[in-house]
Scaffold this active site. Structure first.
Site, PDB file in Angstrom:
ATOM      1  N   GLU A 177       0.798  -1.219   0.000  1.00 20.58           N
ATOM      2  CA  GLU A 177       0.000   0.000   0.000  1.00 20.58           C
ATOM      3  C   GLU A 177       0.837   1.279   0.000  1.00 20.58           C
ATOM      4  OE1 GLU A 177      -2.740  -0.271   3.268  1.00 20.58           O
ATOM      5  OE2 GLU A 177      -3.994  -1.742   2.250  1.00 20.58           O
ATOM      6  N   GLU A 360      -5.182  -8.667   1.211  1.00 20.64           N
ATOM      7  CA  GLU A 360      -5.769  -8.347   2.519  1.00 20.64           C
ATOM      8  C   GLU A 360      -7.270  -8.189   2.331  1.00 20.64           C
ATOM      9  OE1 GLU A 360      -4.357  -5.071   4.859  1.00 20.64           O
ATOM     10  OE2 GLU A 360      -2.252  -5.578   4.512  1.00 20.64           O
TER      11      GLU A 360
END
Length: 468
Positions: A177, A360
């Site tokens: 991320e 995720e």
């Protein structure tokens, strides 16, 4: 404490997921390791940030966290008993190179080597992420991700880790991320290193993109047999109203959140709505360096984003109101499994149908323990079931989805770092049971035609499963 599948009359086809579909769990170094002052580890930006008064809820830090550095064998046992086929973890840059570059701390590499060997000996494939937001503080003091030299230093770090572990670790993620890291850490100041302002955020994005390209090149030069990818938080951006300003804001937000880290990698250019923002940062050769062939793309998905026109915000667009009737997690995130299917299909259509992994996914809910020792985890169970069904729909639509990793601990940082999960605490046990249970559920759905689709509440081992 375990989650026990309960039989359901509903049935799923045996081929709901392919036989080689990867079921895994994801963690990160600072959120689980602890041992921040042991075996030569240098400080990271999260050590400094979390010890700054007022930065983190309750003053919590990762000094101990889950004590994974000492209890990694127990954690591997949990993974093995939970039937995980893969485990995604991140290496702490400052544990291996305490100053960010220069002398290598062999004890740090030794730890990750023991972890990798332990995973392999238990039949769990290691998936290594090189960076999950924990820049060495020594590099931050020299500008951090605002300094383009950090991208070359990161490639050197990738080379060090690849040389030591590349013979055994075959799945590598460069970043986790980078878009979130740049926005919340360098634009809003809510994450480490606590910087604010649009110029800082743009510089961080650009130099992270450059670092990623250089790291891919470095690892390819080390070994030709590695599967290299990266992980980006990707969520559909929807206007919070039919207003034209909100629609334009959603396009800009989508380009900045989803596209600014993805498009340079996949297409060699920044998205049109934000390209001008990055023009002054791009030196000759930057964009070709950023565009590197990868073997997979990791998708961290939690919720769609509803966006409104916000001229006083960082880049003119910000989170707006969700539609009436929307369900939310305990963290206030909208629940919409259909948006996961939407995002996976968009990646199929826009970027040539790459190999994808949901790296995720999960939800944060309060987990009150009832008098009989049960946590009735119906909300989280429903969330996971809905999102696994969304993954199946994307597969049926032709998306090359190859695996699903549950976020083993909900330490998502929506403004402030949430308290670490202390080993032995009820929250830790709940998260442990959640991680074990979702894989048990998913594998049951995959393997059994009369699928075990429901999950009982959590009970102490041996207490059995309640009916009804």
């Amino acid at each position: 404490m375990l989650i026990v599948p309960r039989a359901s009359a509903a049935a799923d086809d045996d081929d709901a997921f392919p036989a080689d579909f990867v079921w895994g769990a994801s963690t990160s170094s600072y959120q689980i390791e602890g041992a921040v002052d042991e075996d030569g580890r240098g400080k990271s930006i999260w050590d400094v940030f979390s010890h700054t008064p007022g930065r983190v809820k309750n003053g919590d830090t990762g000094d101990i966290a889950c004590d994974h550095y000492h209890r990694w064998r127990d954690d591997i046992d949990l993974l093995s008993r939970g039937n995980f086929s893969a485990y995604r973890f991140s290496t702490a840059w400052s544990r291996i190179l305490p100053s960010g570059g220069g002398a290598v701390e062999q004890r740090g590499l030794d730890f990750y080597e023991r972890l990798v060997d332990g995973l392999l000996s238990n039949g769990v494939a290691p998936w290594l992420c090189l960076y999950h937001w924990d820049l060495p503080q020594a590099l931050q003091e020299n500008g951090g991700w605002l300094n383009r030299d950090t991208s070359a230093t990161f490639a050197d770090y990738a080379r060090v880790v690849g040389r030591r572990l590349g013979d055994r670790v075959k799945h590598w993620a460069i970043f986790n991320e980078p878009n979130v890291h740049a926005l919340f850490g360098h634009g809003l100041g809510d994450h480490a290193p606590g910087l604010k302002g649009l110029p800082n955020m743009l510089a961080a994005i650009h130099h992270l993109n450059l670092a990623q390209g250089r790291a891919v090149q470095a690892l390819r030069a080390e070994r030709a047999d590695l599967r290299l990818g990266t992980i980006i938080s990707l969520q559909p951006a929807r206007p919070s109203s039919d207003n034209a300003d909100d629609r334009r804001a959603a396009e800009r937000f989508d380009a900045m959140w989803n596209g600014a880290c993805l498009d340079p990698l996949m297409t060699g250019a920044y998205p049109a709505p934000v390209a001008a923002d990055f023009a002054a940062l791009a030196a000759d050769g930057d964009l070709p360096t950023m565009r590197q062939p990868i073997d997979y793309l990791g998708v961290n998905y939690y919720a769609p984003m509803y966006v409104m026109h916000a001229p006083q915000s960082l880049f003119g667009a910000w989170f707006g109101a969700a539609p009436a009737g929307t369900r939310f997690t305990a963290m206030g995130w909208p629940i919409d499994a259909g948006a996961l299917t939407e995002e996976l299909i968009r990646l199929r259509d826009r970027y040539g149908n790459p190999d994808l992994y949901v790296t995720e996914n999960g939800a944060c809910y309060d987990d009150p323990l009832t008098a009989d020792g049960t946590v009735h985890d119906d909300d989280r169970i429903a969330y996971l079931r809905e999102h696994l069904a969304a993954a199946r729909r994307a597969l049926a639509a032709g998306a090359k989805l190859r695996g699903y990793f549950v976020a083993a601990r909900q330490l998502r940082m929506g403004g402030r770092l949430q308290p670490p999960l202390r080993r032995g605490s009820r929250r830790f046990q709940d998260a442990q049971a959640h991680a074990q249970g979702v894989l048990s559920m998913a594998r049951a759905i995959h393997k059994k035609s009369n699928a075990q689709k429901l999950i009982c509440g959590m009970r102490a081992p041996g207490s059995g499963c309640h009916s009804g």
